[in-house]
Design a protein around this motif. Structure first.
Motif, PDB file in Angstrom:
ATOM      1  N   LEU A 128     -10.984 -33.473  22.922  1.00  0.00           N
ATOM      2  CA  LEU A 128     -12.220 -33.426  23.681  1.00  0.00           C
ATOM      3  C   LEU A 128     -12.649 -31.958  23.802  1.00  0.00           C
ATOM      4  CD1 LEU A 128     -10.351 -35.873  24.737  1.00  0.00           C
ATOM      5  CD2 LEU A 128     -11.891 -35.932  26.693  1.00  0.00           C
ATOM      6  N   VAL A 129     -13.917 -31.675  23.532  1.00  0.00           N
ATOM      7  CA  VAL A 129     -14.388 -30.289  23.597  1.00  0.00           C
ATOM      8  C   VAL A 129     -15.529 -30.167  24.594  1.00  0.00           C
ATOM      9  CG1 VAL A 129     -13.648 -29.660  21.268  1.00  0.00           C
ATOM     10  CG2 VAL A 129     -15.931 -30.630  21.611  1.00  0.00           C
ATOM     11  N   ALA A 130     -15.632 -28.955  25.166  1.00  0.00           N
ATOM     12  CA  ALA A 130     -16.685 -28.631  26.125  1.00  0.00           C
ATOM     13  C   ALA A 130     -16.961 -27.138  26.010  1.00  0.00           C
ATOM     14  CB  ALA A 130     -16.240 -29.005  27.539  1.00  0.00           C
ATOM     15  N   PRO A 131     -18.075 -26.673  26.556  1.00  0.00           N
ATOM     16  CA  PRO A 131     -18.361 -25.230  26.497  1.00  0.00           C
ATOM     17  C   PRO A 131     -17.251 -24.419  27.155  1.00  0.00           C
ATOM     18  CG  PRO A 131     -20.333 -26.437  27.138  1.00  0.00           C
ATOM     19  CD  PRO A 131     -19.200 -27.428  27.149  1.00  0.00           C
ATOM     20  N   PRO A 132     -16.970 -23.225  26.645  1.00  0.00           N
ATOM     21  CA  PRO A 132     -15.899 -22.396  27.212  1.00  0.00           C
ATOM     22  C   PRO A 132     -16.260 -21.918  28.619  1.00  0.00           C
ATOM     23  CG  PRO A 132     -17.188 -21.138  25.640  1.00  0.00           C
ATOM     24  CD  PRO A 132     -17.679 -22.543  25.544  1.00  0.00           C
ATOM     25  N   VAL A 133     -15.218 -21.661  29.420  1.00  0.00           N
ATOM     26  CA  VAL A 133     -15.450 -21.185  30.788  1.00  0.00           C
ATOM     27  C   VAL A 133     -14.715 -19.889  31.080  1.00  0.00           C
ATOM     28  CG1 VAL A 133     -15.996 -23.423  31.789  1.00  0.00           C
ATOM     29  CG2 VAL A 133     -13.617 -22.714  31.626  1.00  0.00           C
ATOM     30  N   HIS A 134     -13.845 -19.452  30.179  1.00  0.00           N
ATOM     31  CA  HIS A 134     -13.062 -18.244  30.416  1.00  0.00           C
ATOM     32  C   HIS A 134     -13.268 -17.204  29.317  1.00  0.00           C
ATOM     33  CE1 HIS A 134     -11.160 -20.202  33.775  1.00  0.00           C
ATOM     34  NE2 HIS A 134     -10.754 -21.185  33.010  1.00  0.00           N
ATOM     35  N   VAL A 177     -14.244 -22.204  22.874  1.00  0.00           N
ATOM     36  CA  VAL A 177     -14.465 -23.598  23.248  1.00  0.00           C
ATOM     37  C   VAL A 177     -13.340 -24.031  24.189  1.00  0.00           C
ATOM     38  CG1 VAL A 177     -13.115 -24.619  21.351  1.00  0.00           C
ATOM     39  CG2 VAL A 177     -15.110 -25.858  22.245  1.00  0.00           C
ATOM     40  N   THR A 178     -13.625 -24.984  25.036  1.00  0.00           N
ATOM     41  CA  THR A 178     -12.603 -25.581  25.900  1.00  0.00           C
ATOM     42  C   THR A 178     -12.153 -26.892  25.284  1.00  0.00           C
ATOM     43  OG1 THR A 178     -13.401 -24.579  27.938  1.00  0.00           O
ATOM     44  CG2 THR A 178     -12.157 -26.605  28.165  1.00  0.00           C
ATOM     45  N   THR A 179     -10.843 -27.152  25.303  1.00  0.00           N
ATOM     46  CA  THR A 179     -10.301 -28.384  24.727  1.00  0.00           C
ATOM     47  C   THR A 179      -9.410 -29.115  25.727  1.00  0.00           C
ATOM     48  OG1 THR A 179      -8.356 -27.247  23.827  1.00  0.00           O
ATOM     49  CG2 THR A 179     -10.299 -27.426  22.394  1.00  0.00           C
ATOM     50  N   ARG A 180      -9.372 -30.432  25.565  1.00  0.00           N
ATOM     51  CA  ARG A 180      -8.403 -31.297  26.205  1.00  0.00           C
ATOM     52  C   ARG A 180      -7.927 -32.271  25.130  1.00  0.00           C
ATOM     53  NH1 ARG A 180      -8.909 -27.752  29.236  1.00  0.00           N
ATOM     54  NH2 ARG A 180      -9.107 -27.793  31.514  1.00  0.00           N
ATOM     55  N   VAL A 181      -6.616 -32.445  24.992  1.00  0.00           N
ATOM     56  CA  VAL A 181      -6.074 -33.170  23.848  1.00  0.00           C
ATOM     57  C   VAL A 181      -5.162 -34.307  24.293  1.00  0.00           C
ATOM     58  CG1 VAL A 181      -4.678 -32.967  21.742  1.00  0.00           C
ATOM     59  CG2 VAL A 181      -6.174 -31.075  22.435  1.00  0.00           C
ATOM     60  N   PHE A 182      -5.312 -35.459  23.635  1.00  0.00           N
ATOM     61  CA  PHE A 182      -4.347 -36.554  23.743  1.00  0.00           C
ATOM     62  C   PHE A 182      -3.521 -36.580  22.464  1.00  0.00           C
ATOM     63  CE2 PHE A 182      -7.323 -37.995  26.968  1.00  0.00           C
ATOM     64  CZ  PHE A 182      -6.461 -38.476  27.946  1.00  0.00           C
ATOM     65  N   ILE A 183      -2.171 -36.782  22.578  1.00  0.00           N
ATOM     66  CA  ILE A 183      -1.271 -36.564  21.431  1.00  0.00           C
ATOM     67  C   ILE A 183      -0.444 -37.791  20.994  1.00  0.00           C
ATOM     68  CG2 ILE A 183      -1.092 -34.080  21.759  1.00  0.00           C
ATOM     69  CD1 ILE A 183       1.501 -34.516  23.317  1.00  0.00           C
ATOM     70  N   PRO A 184      -0.976 -38.969  20.763  1.00  0.00           N
ATOM     71  CA  PRO A 184      -2.370 -39.341  20.939  1.00  0.00           C
ATOM     72  C   PRO A 184      -2.651 -40.031  22.273  1.00  0.00           C
ATOM     73  CG  PRO A 184      -1.275 -40.999  19.640  1.00  0.00           C
ATOM     74  CD  PRO A 184      -0.220 -39.963  19.980  1.00  0.00           C
ATOM     75  N   HIS A 185      -1.580 -40.440  23.010  1.00  0.00           N
ATOM     76  CA  HIS A 185      -1.799 -41.185  24.247  1.00  0.00           C
ATOM     77  C   HIS A 185      -1.488 -40.378  25.498  1.00  0.00           C
ATOM     78  CE1 HIS A 185      -0.754 -44.462  21.205  1.00  0.00           C
ATOM     79  NE2 HIS A 185      -2.047 -44.560  21.422  1.00  0.00           N
ATOM     80  N   ALA A 199      -1.548 -36.895  27.616  1.00  0.00           N
ATOM     81  CA  ALA A 199      -2.364 -35.685  27.657  1.00  0.00           C
ATOM     82  C   ALA A 199      -1.491 -34.470  27.381  1.00  0.00           C
ATOM     83  CB  ALA A 199      -3.038 -35.555  29.012  1.00  0.00           C
ATOM     84  N   HIS A 200      -1.979 -33.588  26.533  1.00  0.00           N
ATOM     85  CA  HIS A 200      -1.228 -32.382  26.170  1.00  0.00           C
ATOM     86  C   HIS A 200      -1.331 -31.358  27.296  1.00  0.00           C
ATOM     87  CE1 HIS A 200       0.631 -29.352  23.741  1.00  0.00           C
ATOM     88  NE2 HIS A 200       0.441 -29.971  22.590  1.00  0.00           N
ATOM     89  N   ALA A 201      -0.208 -30.692  27.590  1.00  0.00           N
ATOM     90  CA  ALA A 201      -0.217 -29.642  28.605  1.00  0.00           C
ATOM     91  C   ALA A 201      -0.958 -28.408  28.127  1.00  0.00           C
ATOM     92  CB  ALA A 201       1.217 -29.262  28.980  1.00  0.00           C
ATOM     93  N   SER A 202      -1.072 -28.238  26.819  1.00  0.00           N
ATOM     94  CA  SER A 202      -1.815 -27.111  26.259  1.00  0.00           C
ATOM     95  C   SER A 202      -2.576 -27.601  25.033  1.00  0.00           C
ATOM     96  CB  SER A 202      -0.868 -25.948  25.941  1.00  0.00           C
ATOM     97  OG  SER A 202       0.202 -26.360  25.110  1.00  0.00           O
ATOM     98  N   ILE A 203      -2.197 -27.135  23.855  1.00  0.00           N
ATOM     99  CA  ILE A 203      -2.727 -27.635  22.584  1.00  0.00           C
ATOM    100  C   ILE A 203      -1.740 -27.236  21.506  1.00  0.00           C
ATOM    101  CG2 ILE A 203      -4.116 -25.571  22.094  1.00  0.00           C
ATOM    102  CD1 ILE A 203      -6.240 -27.448  20.852  1.00  0.00           C
ATOM    103  N   GLY A 204      -1.570 -28.074  20.506  1.00  0.00           N
ATOM    104  CA  GLY A 204      -0.662 -27.759  19.417  1.00  0.00           C
ATOM    105  C   GLY A 204      -1.210 -26.645  18.537  1.00  0.00           C
ATOM    106  N   VAL A 205      -0.307 -25.964  17.838  1.00  0.00           N
ATOM    107  CA  VAL A 205      -0.713 -24.852  16.981  1.00  0.00           C
ATOM    108  C   VAL A 205      -1.707 -25.311  15.913  1.00  0.00           C
ATOM    109  CG1 VAL A 205       0.109 -23.250  15.213  1.00  0.00           C
ATOM    110  CG2 VAL A 205       1.362 -23.480  17.361  1.00  0.00           C
TER     111      VAL A 205
END
Length: 357
Positions: free
Chosen positions: A260-266, A270-278, A280-286
């Motif tokens: 999931l992507v959204a405009p960056p805030v920091h 880009v801002t991301t939220r990831v399901f891996i696949p079910h 939720a990821h605590a960060s994002i994979g390399v």
């Protein structure tokens, strides 16, 4: 087989067991049974094994000396499911990859060449190559060894450690056969514009707002009951997209990842939220970050619509995630396509011994 030598390592924001290929079963079914026993799966707590009750801590690297020209070691990544009796090689893992170079040197598969040692790694899962640069300083008698201490910091990992730069080459289409397996900047699935993309990790990238999310939720919010309808919609998209990505029925597969992507805030790209696949990821994979960054550079894609893209032939894209950010350095060719991607990881040896099943 009821025991094997193992080195437990943190690689990036993941951790797991690192094995030499000839020290665990070669038969796929026997190997899977052994590794399920090692991790304590299937069990949500993995109480009877080494797993940490999370997909990010239930991972395995199988490493051997390579016979390929110009390659030092071959690396097979295996994801051991937590609450299902599944061991899959359907994906790479760039975080666990960060520990492969140190492990190869520790086990004598690669000899240190100086204060820094480049380790060329063939990723068996997808047939791609990565170059890891490992610090190998000499001690007072001139013997070189892996150094894990340093000032490099990565979000999602406390403290600082020695830097491990990773350069990825020819990762486009690693599992799906093409960077964009449908040939489109986006496809509409379940009424949502989605980019089906694979630059080292098969991912489905779409705007968070298009599935009813903000893209700024915490991991806990994404796994809460109030997010259930959104998770169900995301899974419908995933199941429909699997065949379109040349992955077939993905019901029981660990790919594609849902981004999931959204405009960056920091101040990032880009801002991301990831399901891996079910989960939720605590960060994002390399490689998930590399693929998300690449999606931002696909003209007309949902990610490109919300991303802030720097100018220049070489672009550093900061991919924001729940634990911070991951910066991807993308080198562009004259045709506007991504040629190489590089980023910084760290790793640490946690334990070296024998695991029992």
């Amino acid at each position: 087989m009821n025991q094997a030598p193992v080195m437990w390592m943190r690689g990036g924001t993941s951790k797991g067991g690192y094995f030499l290929a000839d020290e665990i079963p070669s038969d796929e079914a026997e190997r899977a049974a052994f590794l399920l026993g090692v991790m304590g799966s299937p069990d949500p707590r993995q109480i009877d094994g080494m797993g940490g009750a999370d997909p990010l801590t239930s991972k395995v690297a199988v490493v051997k000396k390579s016979e390929r020209p110009g390659i030092d070691v071959d690396y097979l990544f295996l994801q051991v499911f937590v609450d299902q009796a599944i061991v899959t090689d359907a994906q790479n893992c760039g975080n666990i990859l960060a520990g492969v170079g140190p492990f190869a040197i520790e086990r004598g598969l690669v000899e240190p060449t100086g204060d820094e040692t480049d380790v060329a790694i063939f990723m068996e899962n997808t047939g791609q190559v990565a170059i890891a640069t490992i610090q190998t300083p000499a001690d007072e008698i001139g013997k070189r060894a892996v150094n894990y201490s340093g000032e490099a910091k990565i979000d999602g990992v406390p403290g600082s450690h020695a830097p491990i730069p990773l350069e990825f080459r020819d990762t486009a289409g690693s599992s799906c056969g093409a960077l964009l397996p449908t040939g489109n900047a986006y496809d509409e699935i379940e009424g949502v514009k989605c980019t089906l993309i694979d630059n080292g990790m098969p991912c489905i990238v779409f705007k968070a707002e298009d599935v009813g999310a903000t893209g700024y939720e915490t991991r806990e919010e994404m796994e809460a009951d109030g997010f259930a309808a959104i998770r169900a919609k995301i899974e419908k998209i995933r199941l429909a997209a699997g065949p379109l990505m040349n992955l077939g029925d993905v019901t029981e597969k660990s790919v594609p990842k849902m981004t999931l992507v959204a405009p960056p805030v920091h101040g990032g790209a880009v801002t991301t939220r990831v399901f891996i696949p079910h989960r939720a990821h605590a960060s994002i994979g390399v490689l998930g970050a590399v693929t998300a960054a690449t999606a931002c550079l696909v003209e007309g894609s949902p990610a490109a619509e919300v991303a802030e893209i720097p100018e220049g032939q070489t672009k550093t894209l900061s991919i924001e995630h729940p634990s911070g950010e991951m910066s991807c350095v993308m080198s562009m060719g004259d045709d506007g396509e991504v040629e190489t991607a590089a980023l910084l990881r760290t790793a640490r040896k946690l334990m070296d011994g024998v695991v029992f099943v």
